[in-house]
Design a protein around this motif. Structure first.
Motif, PDB file in Angstrom:
ATOM      1  N   ILE A  80       0.781  -1.342  -0.139  1.00 10.49           N
ATOM      2  CA  ILE A  80       0.220   0.088  -0.013  1.00 10.49           C
ATOM      3  C   ILE A  80       0.737   1.262   0.132  1.00 10.49           C
ATOM      4  O   ILE A  80       0.616   2.208  -0.603  1.00 10.49           O
ATOM      5  N   HIS A  81       2.009   1.057   0.758  1.00 19.01           N
ATOM      6  CA  HIS A  81       2.793   2.465   0.853  1.00 19.01           C
ATOM      7  C   HIS A  81       3.389   2.818  -0.404  1.00 19.01           C
ATOM      8  O   HIS A  81       3.718   3.776  -0.796  1.00 19.01           O
ATOM      9  N   ALA A  82       3.765   1.690  -1.095  1.00 16.79           N
ATOM     10  CA  ALA A  82       4.439   1.798  -2.457  1.00 16.79           C
ATOM     11  C   ALA A  82       3.757   2.567  -3.624  1.00 16.79           C
ATOM     12  O   ALA A  82       4.097   3.337  -4.276  1.00 16.79           O
ATOM     13  N   GLY A  83       2.238   2.163  -3.443  1.00 18.05           N
ATOM     14  CA  GLY A  83       1.165   2.843  -4.136  1.00 18.05           C
ATOM     15  C   GLY A  83       0.806   4.299  -3.814  1.00 18.05           C
ATOM     16  O   GLY A  83       0.390   5.100  -4.726  1.00 18.05           O
ATOM     17  N   VAL A  84       1.768   4.740  -2.544  1.00 16.42           N
ATOM     18  CA  VAL A  84       1.044   6.020  -2.056  1.00 16.42           C
ATOM     19  C   VAL A  84       2.355   7.006  -2.349  1.00 16.42           C
ATOM     20  O   VAL A  84       2.491   8.177  -2.686  1.00 16.42           O
ATOM     21  N   SER A  85       3.420   6.517  -2.222  1.00 17.96           N
ATOM     22  CA  SER A  85       4.698   7.425  -2.170  1.00 17.96           C
ATOM     23  C   SER A  85       5.885   6.696  -3.221  1.00 17.96           C
ATOM     24  O   SER A  85       6.918   7.385  -3.356  1.00 17.96           O
ATOM     25  N   GLY A  86       5.605   5.584  -3.829  1.00 19.84           N
ATOM     26  CA  GLY A  86       6.485   5.163  -4.720  1.00 19.84           C
ATOM     27  C   GLY A  86       7.611   4.024  -3.946  1.00 19.84           C
ATOM     28  O   GLY A  86       7.381   3.874  -2.889  1.00 19.84           O
ATOM     29  N   GLY A  87       8.468   3.808  -4.601  1.00 19.44           N
ATOM     30  CA  GLY A  87       9.133   2.351  -4.233  1.00 19.44           C
ATOM     31  C   GLY A  87       8.814   1.051  -4.702  1.00 19.44           C
ATOM     32  O   GLY A  87       7.633   0.771  -5.071  1.00 19.44           O
ATOM     33  N   LYS A  88       9.730   0.136  -4.652  1.00 18.56           N
ATOM     34  CA  LYS A  88       9.382  -1.175  -4.767  1.00 18.56           C
ATOM     35  C   LYS A  88       8.923  -1.474  -6.143  1.00 18.56           C
ATOM     36  O   LYS A  88       7.669  -2.021  -6.635  1.00 18.56           O
ATOM     37  N   THR A  89       9.773  -0.866  -7.243  1.00 17.34           N
ATOM     38  CA  THR A  89       9.359  -0.779  -8.553  1.00 17.34           C
ATOM     39  C   THR A  89       8.306   0.008  -9.072  1.00 17.34           C
ATOM     40  O   THR A  89       8.050   0.507 -10.086  1.00 17.34           O
ATOM     41  N   VAL A  90       7.780   0.870  -8.289  1.00 17.65           N
ATOM     42  CA  VAL A  90       6.576   1.936  -8.148  1.00 17.65           C
ATOM     43  C   VAL A  90       7.518   3.171  -8.558  1.00 17.65           C
ATOM     44  O   VAL A  90       8.044   3.564  -7.598  1.00 17.65           O
ATOM     45  N   PRO A  91       7.155   4.106  -9.459  1.00 18.44           N
ATOM     46  CA  PRO A  91       7.961   5.353  -9.758  1.00 18.44           C
ATOM     47  C   PRO A  91       7.535   6.371  -8.534  1.00 18.44           C
ATOM     48  O   PRO A  91       6.119   6.230  -8.153  1.00 18.44           O
ATOM     49  N   GLU A  92       8.339   7.285  -8.035  1.00 16.20           N
ATOM     50  CA  GLU A  92       8.045   8.102  -7.079  1.00 16.20           C
ATOM     51  C   GLU A  92       6.962   9.377  -7.814  1.00 16.20           C
ATOM     52  O   GLU A  92       6.384   9.882  -6.775  1.00 16.20           O
ATOM     53  N   GLN A  93       6.769   9.361  -8.962  1.00 13.53           N
ATOM     54  CA  GLN A  93       5.835  10.198  -9.604  1.00 13.53           C
ATOM     55  C   GLN A  93       4.514   9.965  -9.000  1.00 13.53           C
ATOM     56  O   GLN A  93       3.488  10.983  -9.306  1.00 13.53           O
ATOM     57  N   VAL A  94       4.114   9.004  -8.350  1.00 15.94           N
ATOM     58  CA  VAL A  94       2.822   8.548  -7.955  1.00 15.94           C
ATOM     59  C   VAL A  94       2.487   9.689  -6.807  1.00 15.94           C
ATOM     60  O   VAL A  94       1.372   9.739  -6.526  1.00 15.94           O
ATOM     61  N   ARG A  95       3.473  10.393  -6.366  1.00 12.96           N
ATOM     62  CA  ARG A  95       3.226  11.250  -5.158  1.00 12.96           C
ATOM     63  C   ARG A  95       2.750  12.722  -5.599  1.00 12.96           C
ATOM     64  O   ARG A  95       2.051  13.193  -4.984  1.00 12.96           O
ATOM     65  N   ASP A  96       2.658  12.608  -7.008  1.00 11.99           N
ATOM     66  CA  ASP A  96       2.080  13.978  -7.718  1.00 11.99           C
ATOM     67  C   ASP A  96       0.486  13.567  -7.960  1.00 11.99           C
ATOM     68  O   ASP A  96      -0.116  14.611  -8.368  1.00 11.99           O
ATOM     69  N   ASN A  97       0.096  12.195  -7.873  1.00 11.42           N
ATOM     70  CA  ASN A  97      -1.261  12.126  -8.289  1.00 11.42           C
ATOM     71  C   ASN A  97      -2.297  12.324  -7.188  1.00 11.42           C
ATOM     72  O   ASN A  97      -2.022  11.795  -6.048  1.00 11.42           O
ATOM     73  N   PRO A  98      -3.514  12.815  -7.569  1.00  9.16           N
ATOM     74  CA  PRO A  98      -4.769  12.920  -6.521  1.00  9.16           C
ATOM     75  C   PRO A  98      -4.906  11.519  -5.912  1.00  9.16           C
ATOM     76  O   PRO A  98      -4.819  10.372  -6.638  1.00  9.16           O
ATOM     77  N   LEU A  99      -5.057  11.813  -4.619  1.00  9.11           N
ATOM     78  CA  LEU A  99      -5.165  10.519  -3.854  1.00  9.11           C
ATOM     79  C   LEU A  99      -6.518  10.825  -2.653  1.00  9.11           C
ATOM     80  O   LEU A  99      -6.437  11.665  -2.042  1.00  9.11           O
TER      81      LEU A  99
END
Length: 470
Positions: A80-99
């Protein structure tokens, strides 16, 4: 201590992470280098304590195995944290998306007792002189938070238990239709056909189901707006809608989501099921990196919140007795509905399977789900853990330090180059510890280990705080 196996026993729980119900295996295997065919090492369970290989059960429910459920919770937190803040192969640009952080509840099927933070449960108003049709009065008691009457109907005869079970049964379908309706709502804003939405934006989510005191689930979900699905996980979101507009759209969509439910038999009536009127939608991020570390919702907090509920089940509601009456009523209704459906519907009708979900009070969905591109999968995290154990074992065998450069990427790679293969056979001989003494000792050891881990974590927090002040 009497038979001299104490040391061997303590080694066995440690090897399983202090699992409460380990799987016992016997057999042998060999680790072979796939490039040369050379046998690197051999393994035989006769060399282990008790001559048995103990493997953790892997159960996610804390009521069944506290130790394995903690591993599951940690993996869920990482996912879950990777989908919020990036990491674990998830790009850090997810931090810019509405949540958004969204909670969807079940509707009311009749008034129930509850904890009202110091106020009477359901006091009678001065101008209210009526009782329910069965003569039940209102409740003027002040219930404690742990009062076992919480969640129980004021009148069991007035409470629509059958519809409550039916709603529980169709709750996964309600969630599916909600995600479809939300995607359509987003597509209609820029006038994009539903079939082409993936070229402009995509909705990604992670959700968990939590049992309320009355025995029905509600859904906690993190909903993220990404850009085109072809851009991969966490692609930059479109300029519109922003977080607040997306939140308003969720509030608008939820009341329109319904699921028709067939009657159980000729004496039953068809139903149209929906979510409850209480919809909690909070913006975690409006579309830029504006997280407030002191605010009520931060990535760490929402990830921890969802991970906590991923290990709970209906057993946490039962209290100290044989079971709370309203929970027993839900279970009884599940069995009765399955029996009635067996004589009315075809053999393969869904309702006949209700008896298999009695323990879950009729809820047949998984307690933790996510969309495909929200973040990494639990399977990938478990595969990475296994690869790390192989690397560590190889390092100990050869004395060669582990190369930590890009270690996370190598462990999480889908196409990692496996240079070894384990060949052999193992036979299942049972589940759990050998006798009642070990069954009592293992949870005690696990509890002490958890206390020690908590103590270490608190010391780290305290030390970190002192270093920051210094």
């Amino acid at each position: 201590m009497r038979d001299g196996t104490m040391d061997a026993f303590f080694d066995a729980p440690a090897a399983t992470g202090n699992c409460a119900h380990p799987i016992r295996l016997v057999g042998s295997s060999a680790t072979v280098d796939t490039t040369t065919g050379q046998v690197i090492s051999t393994f035989d369970t006769r060399e282990l304590p008790f001559g048995t290989l103990h493997r953790p059960c892997g159960n996610r429910r804390a009521s069944v195995c506290p130790s394995c459920s903690r591993v599951y919770a940690r993996d869920t937190y990482a996912l879950i944290h990777a989908g919020v803040s990036g990491g674990k192969t998830v790009p850090e640009q997810v931090r810019d998306n509405p949540l958004l952080f969204v909670t969807l509840t079940a509707p009311s099927f009749g008034p129930v007792h509850g904890h009202r933070t110091g106020r009477p449960c359901r006091p009678r108003r001065r101008d209210d002189r009526t009782r329910c049709p069965h003569g039940r009065p209102t409740c003027n008691r002040v219930h404690d938070e742990d009062d076992e009457i919480n969640g129980s109907p004021l009148c069991f005869e007035c409470h629509d238990t059958a519809s409550a079970v039916m709603w529980q049964w169709h709750a996964p379908e309600l969630w599916r239709r909600f995600t479809i309706a939300l995607r359509r709502g987003i597509a209609h804003r820029p006038g994009v056909p539903d079939s082409r939405l993936s070229r402009h934006a995509s909705i990604q989510y992670a959700k968990v189901a939590e049992y309320q005191t009355r025995g029905l689930v509600h859904f906690h979900a993190l909903i993220r707006l990404d850009g085109p699905a072809t851009g991969g996980t966490g692609s930059p979101a479109p300029a519109s809608p922003g977080g607040d507009v997306l939140a308003a759209l969720v509030r608008k969509v939820v009341p329109s989501v319904t699921v028709p439910a067939d009657p159980v038999d000729h004496e039953d009536t068809p139903r149209v099921l929906a979510f409850g009127a209480r919809v909690d939608v909070r913006t975690v991020r409006g579309g830029s990196r504006t997280d407030d570390p002191s605010g009520p919702l931060t990535p760490d907090r929402v990830a921890g919140y969802l991970a906590k509920y991923s290990t709970k089940d209906s057993s946490s509601l039962h209290g100290h007795g044989q079971g709370r009456p309203h929970l027993l009523a839900l279970k009884r209704e599940c069995r009765e509905m399955a029996g009635r459906a067996a004589t009315f519907h075809d053999v393969d009708h869904d309702y006949q399977r209700m008896s298999q979900w009695v323990r879950a009070l009729g809820f047949r969905g998984h307690f933790g789900t996510k969309s495909r591109r929200y973040s990494i999968t639990l399977g990938a995290l478990r595969r990475a853990r296994s690869r790390w154990q192989e690397l560590a074992a190889e390092s100990r065998r050869t004395g060669t330090p582990i190369d930590t450069r890009d270690l996370e990427a190598r462990l999480l790679a889908d196409d990692a180059d496996e240079t070894t293969r384990v060949v052999g056979s193992r036979t299942y001989i049972g589940t759990g510890w050998r006798d009642h003494t070990e069954e009592a000792m293992a949870p005690a050891v696990a509890a002490r280990t958890r206390e020690y881990d908590l103590w270490k974590a608190q010391r780290r927090v305290t030390r970190s705080g002192l270093e920051t002040k210094g």
